[in-house]
Design a protein around this motif. Structure first.
Motif, PDB file in Angstrom:
ATOM      1  N   GLY A   1      -1.788  -3.149  -5.714  1.00 46.31           N
ATOM      2  CA  GLY A   1      -2.681  -3.800  -4.762  1.00 46.31           C
ATOM      3  C   GLY A   1      -4.037  -3.160  -4.941  1.00 46.31           C
ATOM      4  O   GLY A   1      -4.124  -1.932  -4.997  1.00 46.31           O
ATOM      5  N   LEU A   2      -5.096  -3.962  -5.021  1.00 47.19           N
ATOM      6  CA  LEU A   2      -6.414  -3.382  -5.292  1.00 47.19           C
ATOM      7  C   LEU A   2      -7.033  -2.745  -4.054  1.00 47.19           C
ATOM      8  O   LEU A   2      -8.090  -2.136  -4.122  1.00 47.19           O
ATOM      9  CB  LEU A   2      -7.360  -4.446  -5.873  1.00 47.19           C
ATOM     10  N   GLN A   3      -6.385  -2.926  -2.930  1.00 47.49           N
ATOM     11  CA  GLN A   3      -6.779  -2.230  -1.698  1.00 47.49           C
ATOM     12  C   GLN A   3      -5.497  -2.089  -0.894  1.00 47.49           C
ATOM     13  O   GLN A   3      -4.591  -2.934  -0.991  1.00 47.49           O
ATOM     14  CB  GLN A   3      -7.828  -3.066  -0.936  1.00 47.49           C
ATOM     15  N   GLU A   4      -5.411  -1.028  -0.098  1.00 46.91           N
ATOM     16  CA  GLU A   4      -4.117  -0.706   0.517  1.00 46.91           C
ATOM     17  C   GLU A   4      -3.671  -1.704   1.577  1.00 46.91           C
ATOM     18  O   GLU A   4      -2.468  -1.871   1.809  1.00 46.91           O
ATOM     19  CB  GLU A   4      -4.149   0.708   1.085  1.00 46.91           C
ATOM     20  N   ALA A   5      -4.625  -2.393   2.226  1.00 48.01           N
ATOM     21  CA  ALA A   5      -4.221  -3.431   3.191  1.00 48.01           C
ATOM     22  C   ALA A   5      -3.361  -4.461   2.463  1.00 48.01           C
ATOM     23  O   ALA A   5      -2.348  -4.942   2.985  1.00 48.01           O
ATOM     24  CB  ALA A   5      -5.450  -4.098   3.806  1.00 48.01           C
ATOM     25  N   SER A   6      -3.769  -4.781   1.238  1.00 43.08           N
ATOM     26  CA  SER A   6      -3.002  -5.750   0.446  1.00 43.08           C
ATOM     27  C   SER A   6      -1.669  -5.161   0.007  1.00 43.08           C
ATOM     28  O   SER A   6      -0.633  -5.833   0.078  1.00 43.08           O
ATOM     29  CB  SER A   6      -3.803  -6.191  -0.787  1.00 43.08           C
ATOM     30  N   ALA A   7      -1.682  -3.907  -0.448  1.00 37.98           N
ATOM     31  CA  ALA A   7      -0.432  -3.294  -0.919  1.00 37.98           C
ATOM     32  C   ALA A   7       0.620  -3.305   0.190  1.00 37.98           C
ATOM     33  O   ALA A   7       1.787  -3.662  -0.030  1.00 37.98           O
ATOM     34  CB  ALA A   7      -0.697  -1.866  -1.398  1.00 37.98           C
ATOM     35  N   VAL A   8       0.214  -2.943   1.409  1.00 35.58           N
ATOM     36  CA  VAL A   8       1.171  -2.855   2.522  1.00 35.58           C
ATOM     37  C   VAL A   8       1.710  -4.245   2.886  1.00 35.58           C
ATOM     38  O   VAL A   8       2.924  -4.431   3.044  1.00 35.58           O
ATOM     39  CB  VAL A   8       0.521  -2.178   3.757  1.00 35.58           C
TER      40      VAL A   8
END
Ligand SMILES: Cc1ncc(C[n+]2csc(CCOP(=O)(O)OP(=O)(O)O)c2C)c(N)n1
Ligand SMILES: [Mg+2]
Length: 547
Positions: free
Chosen positions: A53-60
């Motif tokens: 995920g290119l940013q953690e909001a997306s990864a989570v």
């Protein structure tokens, strides 16, 4: 080194942990890497998949969608305090979605932490709270695998939810105590039989009960049991306010829609019922404050939930702690089929559309066009704030596990969650298409998840109804009498260019014909497509009046 000598080399914490993750089936890791995580990720094993995920909001949120899609817990790896901070909104959402996520975060080297070096996750267990069930940093490197098994056991037990383990980066090369002890725990529990009988008696005595079904039913695999119980009871069925899963077929003759999201209108809607039976939901997930009675005059309420917090927080009625499916099955056995009243009837009818279509299209017209090509097995992910009621008119949910939205109201979940669900479909081989309807405002929060969809060639169609505004906040402003709030218009937003920047196929669809052509092509494409649909601005009441 001889073979014998090699076998004498002690197992490292790294090795013991990967062995454990394999045994727990946690071989898909969502994350965004940093220096504090690289010792964990080094020599990444071939039988694991790292989803970037290119940013953690997306990864989570991708992990959340993947966990819900596969019905299994998932590992997320975040970058110290910084990555945790970015992921926080979607950690909060995962907690309220009751999704089991085992979140690990890198931490600075033990030897230096006292001196507060760069990237220290200060008070590491404080940051994710209260939106994790457990937060821990092992007191010694050897406890890392044990902490992960404890985290796993905490995450999957009801109510499921995210947990957090902070791991100093120098732990990974330390000698382990050996392989971790793998334990199993329950993921559901059955109702107290005495209390179940009491509830069943009250249901039997009721003259005019109503059912309110919540997201726990679908999560518990209780879709069929929910239908069976409703049909035996011959009661109308509503879904709970702002439910994050569907839990009941919306084309069923007993289905009556979602109960209102505010106190007064909700009790008005349920007027005339002597018993409100809430299964698998909060009592209630209200949103705006509109005063009124919690329950209609003369009504009692029974709640079944697997969450002691929700049982305690209920504003009215009596609670029974149980897995929703097990409770429904017990009610089916304990409550005889009703013969004294007819089953409520009424079939879902889609609203009439103006002819010819307006220009720009209304959201309703756009969704009607889209639904003409709706694949039978398609999964809908919803984060379209002001247009959701219109969407569901033309896209009623008919099957289990084909509808997802967030339980929290924190925007930026739907887009990455759709990517996670798409990955789950790919991984499990079911390959159902995912249709994510995301507002043009909501689209901006975790936008980089489009990149992950492109890189993984996912069958996800992003539908963005573009009204160039935060329409729902304008509706809120009317309800709350707060005129002249700044920043509710979004001039110059270009979701097409943004998606193109991540390599995504895009279509600007202005007419119903455009929409149908674009959707047909998107469903055949070997990767995601974004369809941007300019729609008319409409201001509707946030809470429709109840007559
Ligand atoms: C993280 C986060 N920030 C801000 C908000 C407040 N908020 C709620 S709805 C909304 C606007 C949504 O706009 P859009 O997605 O364009 O949908 P529309 O209302 O136009 O249909 C905002 C900003 C929120 N819910 N979550
Ligand atoms: Mg908008």
């Amino acid at each position: 080194m001889s073979k014998d000598k090699q076998s004498e080399v002690p197992m490292t914490v790294h090795e013991a942990t990967y062995n454990l993750l394999r045994r727990l089936g946690l071989t898909t890791i969502f994350g965004n890497p940093g220096s504090t995580e690289q010792p964990f990720l080094k020599n990444f094993p071939k039988d694991f998949q790292y989803v970037l995920g290119l940013q953690e909001a997306s990864a989570v949120a991708m992990a959340d969608g993947f966990a819900q899609g596969t019905k299994k817990p998932v590992l997320v790896n975040l970058h110290s305090g910084a990555g945790t901070g970015n992921g926080m909104c979607n950690i909060m959402t995962a907690f309220q979605n009751k999704t089991p996520l085992i979140i690990t975060a890198g931490q600075q080297t033990r030897e230096m932490i006292l001196g507060d070096p760069y990237l220290t996750n200060r008070d590491e267990t404080l940051l994710p709270r209260p939106w994790v069930k457990w937060a821990y940093q092992p007191v010694r490197a050897q406890d890392v695998p044990g902490a992960i098994i404890r985290a796993y056991a905490t995450a999957v037990q009801p109510p499921a939810g995210p947990v957090y383990v902070s791991i100093p980066l120098d732990d990974w090369d330390q000698p382990a105590l050996g392989d971790a002890v793998v334990r199993t725990v329950s993921a559901r529990y059955s109702p107290d039989p005495e209390r179940l009988t009491l509830f069943a008696e009250r249901i039997k005595k009721s003259k005019n009960p109503v059912l309110v079904y919540g997201p726990e039913i679908e999560r518990a695999g209780g879709w069929e049991a929910g239908i069976k119980f409703a049909e035996r009871l011959k009661a109308p069925v509503y879904i709970s306010p702002l439910t994050d899963r569907a839990s009941f077929p919306q084309t069923h003759p007993q289905f009556r829609g979602m109960v209102p999201i505010a106190i007064g209108p909700l009790s008005k809607k349920l007027k005339g019922h002597d018993l409100i039976i809430v299964i698998g939901a909060q009592v209630f997930r209200y949103y705006p404050f509109i005063a009124g009675d919690y329950l209609p005059q003369g009504a009692e309420l029974l709640q079944v939930t697997n969450d002691p917090w929700d049982a305690a927080a209920a504003v009215a009625g009596d609670s029974l702690l149980s897995d929703a499916r097990l409770a429904l099955e017990a009610f089916i056995d304990a409550v005889p089929a009703v013969t004294s009243r007819p089953a409520p009837t009424g079939v879902h009818v889609a609203p009439k559309l103006p002819s010819p279509a307006t220009n720009p299209l209304t959201a309703l017209e756009a969704f009607a066009a889209l639904s003409e090509l709706r694949p039978k097995d398609a999964i809908l992910v919803n984060e379209t704030a002001s247009n959701f009621a219109d969407l569901i008119q033309f896209w009623p949910i008919e099957k289990a596990d084909t509808y997802y939205t967030f339980a929290s109201g924190g925007l930026g979940w739907g887009l990455p969650a759709a990517v996670g669900v798409g990955l789950a479909e790919k991984k499990t081989g079911t390959g159902r298409p995912v249709v994510a309807v995301i507002g043009d405002g909501a689209f901006q929060y975790s936008i980089q998840s489009v990149y992950t969809a492109v890189q993984n060639k996912l069958k996800v169609v992003f539908i963005v109804p573009c009204n160039g505004e935060y329409a729902i906040l304008k509706e809120f402003a009317v309800l709350e009498k707060t005129p002249n709030v700044p920043a509710l218009d979004l001039p110059g937003l270009d979701v097409i260019s943004a998606a193109k920047g991540f390599g995504c196929a895009t279509v600007h669809a202005k007419t119903t014909q455009d929409i149908k052509e674009a959707f047909a092509a998107a469903l055949k494409a070997d990767g995601p497509t974004l369809i941007a649909i300019p729609i008319a601005r409409q201001e509707r009441p946030l809470v429709p009046p109840v007559d």
